[in-house]
Design an enzyme around this catalytic site. Sequence first.
Site, PDB file in Angstrom:
ATOM      1  N   PHE A 139       0.829  -1.206   0.000  1.00  0.00           N
ATOM      2  CA  PHE A 139       0.000   0.000   0.000  1.00  0.00           C
ATOM      3  C   PHE A 139       0.864   1.256   0.000  1.00  0.00           C
ATOM      4  CE2 PHE A 139      -2.398   2.839   3.161  1.00  0.00           C
ATOM      5  CZ  PHE A 139      -2.992   3.586   2.153  1.00  0.00           C
ATOM      6  N   ASP A 149      10.058  -6.991  -3.301  1.00  0.00           N
ATOM      7  CA  ASP A 149       8.912  -7.478  -2.528  1.00  0.00           C
ATOM      8  C   ASP A 149       8.780  -8.984  -2.748  1.00  0.00           C
ATOM      9  OD1 ASP A 149       6.104  -7.854  -1.524  1.00  0.00           O
ATOM     10  OD2 ASP A 149       6.143  -5.663  -1.505  1.00  0.00           O
ATOM     11  N   THR A 159       2.131 -10.060   1.128  1.00  0.00           N
ATOM     12  CA  THR A 159       0.935  -9.261   1.423  1.00  0.00           C
ATOM     13  C   THR A 159       0.705  -8.173   0.382  1.00  0.00           C
ATOM     14  OG1 THR A 159       2.157  -7.727   2.869  1.00  0.00           O
ATOM     15  CG2 THR A 159       1.154  -9.653   3.914  1.00  0.00           C
ATOM     16  N   ASP A 174      12.499 -12.089  -0.870  1.00  0.00           N
ATOM     17  CA  ASP A 174      12.291 -11.878   0.561  1.00  0.00           C
ATOM     18  C   ASP A 174      13.504 -11.129   1.104  1.00  0.00           C
ATOM     19  OD1 ASP A 174      12.112 -12.156   3.391  1.00  0.00           O
ATOM     20  OD2 ASP A 174      10.855 -13.935   3.142  1.00  0.00           O
ATOM     21  N   LEU A 204      20.820 -10.263   0.415  1.00  0.00           N
ATOM     22  CA  LEU A 204      20.331  -9.114  -0.338  1.00  0.00           C
ATOM     23  C   LEU A 204      21.463  -8.502  -1.153  1.00  0.00           C
ATOM     24  CD1 LEU A 204      17.846  -7.329  -0.839  1.00  0.00           C
ATOM     25  CD2 LEU A 204      18.477  -5.989   1.167  1.00  0.00           C
ATOM     26  N   TYR A 205      21.332  -8.595  -2.470  1.00  0.00           N
ATOM     27  CA  TYR A 205      22.331  -8.017  -3.366  1.00  0.00           C
ATOM     28  C   TYR A 205      21.621  -7.189  -4.431  1.00  0.00           C
ATOM     29  CZ  TYR A 205      25.712  -7.482  -7.121  1.00  0.00           C
ATOM     30  OH  TYR A 205      26.507  -6.953  -8.096  1.00  0.00           O
ATOM     31  N   SER A 218       7.056  -5.457   5.499  1.00  0.00           N
ATOM     32  CA  SER A 218       6.499  -6.020   6.734  1.00  0.00           C
ATOM     33  C   SER A 218       4.997  -6.154   6.591  1.00  0.00           C
ATOM     34  CB  SER A 218       6.789  -5.135   7.951  1.00  0.00           C
ATOM     35  OG  SER A 218       6.177  -5.680   9.120  1.00  0.00           O
ATOM     36  N   TYR A 266       4.241  -7.795  16.038  1.00  0.00           N
ATOM     37  CA  TYR A 266       4.388  -6.601  15.213  1.00  0.00           C
ATOM     38  C   TYR A 266       5.024  -5.464  16.010  1.00  0.00           C
ATOM     39  CZ  TYR A 266       3.167  -2.811  11.986  1.00  0.00           C
ATOM     40  OH  TYR A 266       3.212  -1.738  11.130  1.00  0.00           O
ATOM     41  N   LYS A 315       8.948  -3.943  15.278  1.00  0.00           N
ATOM     42  CA  LYS A 315       9.231  -2.559  14.914  1.00  0.00           C
ATOM     43  C   LYS A 315      10.110  -1.879  15.959  1.00  0.00           C
ATOM     44  CE  LYS A 315       7.003  -2.113  10.983  1.00  0.00           C
ATOM     45  NZ  LYS A 315       7.720  -1.830   9.714  1.00  0.00           N
TER      46      LYS A 315
END
Length: 322
Positions: free
Chosen positions: A12, A32, A36, A57, A62-63, A76, A146, A150
């Site tokens: 969103f 992404d 969700t 994910d 992460l590259y 998230s 949650y 955070k």
Amino acid sequence: MSRALITGGVGFLGSHLCDRLIEEGHEVVCLDNLSTGRIDNVAHLGGHDAFRFIKQDVTEYLYIDGPLDYVLHFASPASPVDYQRLPIQTLKVGSLGTHKALGLAKAKGARFLLASTSEVYGDPLIHPQREEYWGNVNPIGPRGMYDEAKRFAEAMTMAYHRYHGLDTRIARIFNTYGPRMRPNDGRVVSNFINQALRDEPLTVYGDGLQTRSFCYVSDLVEGLYRLLMSDEVNPVNVGNPNEFTVIELAHMVLKSIGGQSAGSTALTTGIEICPLPLDDPRVRQPDIGLARAKLGWEPKVQIAEGLVLTIEYFRKQLEGSS
């Protein structure tokens, strides 16, 4: 042209940020895993020279090839339906995912912005909520996965800032609504609108006197962009301070939809009262004094206008699915 990575970029808020950064002349890499988020949210950007989508994910290795000037971590689950359905994944993206995103920002020399939440305040004992308030959170309750994810993400972000000298920003995002919300995401605005459009009772939990403050998405994105471009390192509340009760919101939705229904002045839809979920905050209202002072920002869109725009979006979604 500067280059930004947005994790959770088809969600969103993430998808609206993709639009805003491209409008401002930035190249955007959108990452992404679609757990969700909906790919339809960025379909209009397909083929755009300044847009690239990667399905991955963020908790995995992460590259990203090439330079990055900004890393915006929005990955998230963000609604009660999602994070209670995906509790372990929610904790992992707040911890491992934040670690991976921070590590990438450090390696690239990029500015990092964390999408935190008003839920770090829990069921607050002060009102309205100011950034220096530490919160009242139940770490083992039904919302703990949650809230604590955070809170951990904020702590790790500040650790990277202090220990590694990383240029970081933290946005504490309050309730937001607008087009591209999912109709079944469990958020109160989308629930009310879609129930009313289907002529179903609006589900109100408890006595409905718990308060919320809702910010229209265009206002929120403006605040986030200003924060990203600012020099403010400490957490900043981003939300609308206009507070009202959930039952008042239900009546606003019914009035807005009733007024838009051709040949009808009222709906048959009523309100159904259900038990209040455990640890549901009784009050939620941001103190945005810091955002006003440091960012020159405050919301502009009134709730009546924002509801009309959001209702129209969901009406078209329903018509398209029928």
